[in-house]
Design a protein around this motif. Structure first.
Motif, mmCIF file in Angstrom:
data_model
loop_
_atom_site.group_PDB
_atom_site.id
_atom_site.type_symbol
_atom_site.label_atom_id
_atom_site.label_comp_id
_atom_site.label_asym_id
_atom_site.label_seq_id
_atom_site.Cartn_x
_atom_site.Cartn_y
_atom_site.Cartn_z
ATOM 1 N N HIS A 65 7.740 77.634 62.598
ATOM 2 C CA HIS A 65 7.398 76.203 62.625
ATOM 3 C C HIS A 65 6.249 75.906 63.575
ATOM 4 C CE1 HIS A 65 10.052 76.825 65.996
ATOM 5 N NE2 HIS A 65 9.721 75.661 66.512
ATOM 6 N N THR A 112 8.332 72.215 54.214
ATOM 7 C CA THR A 112 7.939 72.245 55.629
ATOM 8 C C THR A 112 7.483 70.854 56.033
ATOM 9 O OG1 THR A 112 5.585 72.740 55.293
ATOM 10 C CG2 THR A 112 7.110 74.610 55.321
ATOM 11 N N ARG A 115 3.252 70.577 59.948
ATOM 12 C CA ARG A 115 2.321 71.698 60.127
ATOM 13 C C ARG A 115 0.929 71.251 59.685
ATOM 14 N NH1 ARG A 115 5.849 76.946 57.858
ATOM 15 N NH2 ARG A 115 7.802 76.279 58.821
ATOM 16 N N GLN A 159 11.410 74.815 56.683
ATOM 17 C CA GLN A 159 10.764 74.619 57.973
ATOM 18 C C GLN A 159 11.143 75.680 59.005
ATOM 19 O OE1 GLN A 159 8.373 72.997 58.938
ATOM 20 N NE2 GLN A 159 8.535 72.347 61.054
#
Ligand SMILES: CSC[C@H]1O[C@H](OP(=O)(O)O)[C@H](O)[C@@H]1O
Ligand SMILES: Nc1ncnc2[nH]cnc12
Length: 273
Positions: A65, A112, A115, A159
């Motif tokens: 992550h 996710t 990011r 994630q």
């Protein structure tokens, strides 16, 4: 900055921390616009120059992550890389793909968040066509180069750093997704934004969190599977690198002017990654 003639990049996933024997290859520290210096090792495989870096660092100190794919993609593109071979440890979500398989990913599902997703988030707006996240030409090359690969699979990128609950795993399985991982996004998209194609060798290390009590993945189990698989993974990377055509160019999914503008961003000195 001038691009060198290093056309192939290898991003090693969990368990793949070196590509060349100790003392072989030349270390390069590439400063980037992101305040991060990316260290790569440039060496040769079958007469082809290859730039290698381990995704999580040589000591596996960066968790999924916290990875920033931008400096890595930028550094590889600056070296002249067009083709990326990456590896990824994955959990299986289907009995059709057993533990121990080597699989070529062909689709991605993004779960996710937070990011850095793109090089185009300020003045320059671009929208990457991403129907086929992995380069079809590289995919075909890899398939022809390595015996016994599972030819296609979808991967949900969670994630992390924790693994899925049984309920999350059940949802992913019932959605028809084949494999689960924590790192392939946004890495593959960032490479594609800079015109580099990716082929990813997924190493199936576990059956994720299943219905049976014993189907409960741990990092220890993943690392132990990876250690056993390492020689096979390195052999497969070498075979793919040797099979990539010398004139492989990648896909121009974003216009050349926009890519050149990103590659021309000024260097910012700072931390080492
Ligand atoms: C070591 S368990 C989970 C860890 O392994 C995978 O890493 P990579 O994709 O770099 O091979 C997974 O995505 C997690 O980061
Ligand atoms: N079950 C799993 N979930 C997410 N990432 C993984 N990497 C290896 N196995 C995994």
């Amino acid at each position: 900055m001038t691009a060198e003639n290093v056309r192939i990049g290898v991003i090693g996933g969990s368990g793949v921390y070196r590509l060349f024997p100790d003392g072989v290859g030349e270390q390069r520290a590439i400063e980037t616009p992101f305040g991060v210096t990316v260290t790569v090792t440039v060496g040769e495989i079958g007469g082809r120059r290859v730039a290698f870096l381990p995704r999580h660092g040589a000591d596996h100190s960066v968790p999924p992550h916290r990875l920033d794919g931008r400096p890595v993609a930028w550094a590889l593109a600056t070296l002249g890389v067009r083709a990326i071979i990456s590896t990824a440890a994955v959990g299986s979500l289907t009995p059709d793909i057993p533990v121990g398989s080597l699989v070529l990913a062909d689709q991605l599902v993004d779960r996710t968040y937070g990011r850095p997703q793109t090089f185009f988030d300020a003045d320059l707006v671009r929208h990457l066509p991403f129907s086929d996240p992995f380069c079809p030409e590289l995919h075909a090359v890899a398939l022809g180069a390595v015996d016994g690969l599972v030819p296609t699979a979808s991967v949900v990128v969670i994630q992390g750093p924790r693994f899925s609950t049984r309920a999350e795993s059940r949802i992913n399985r019932s959605a028809g997704i084949d494999l689960v991982n924590m790192t392939l996004l946004p890495e593959v998209a960032l490479a594609a934004e800079l015109g580099m194609g990716t082929a990813t060798l997924c190493v199936v290390t576990d059956v994720d969190s299943g219905e049976q009590a014993e189907d409960a993945v741990t990092a220890e189990a993943v690392f132990s599977r990876l250690a056993a698989a390492e020689p096979h993974i390195l052999e497969a990377i070498g075979a793919i690198a040797r099979a990539i055509p010398v004139d492989y160019a990648g896909r121009p999914l974003i216009d050349a002017d926009a890519v050149a503008s990103v590659l021309g961003w000024p260097i910012v000195t700072g931390a080492t990654a």
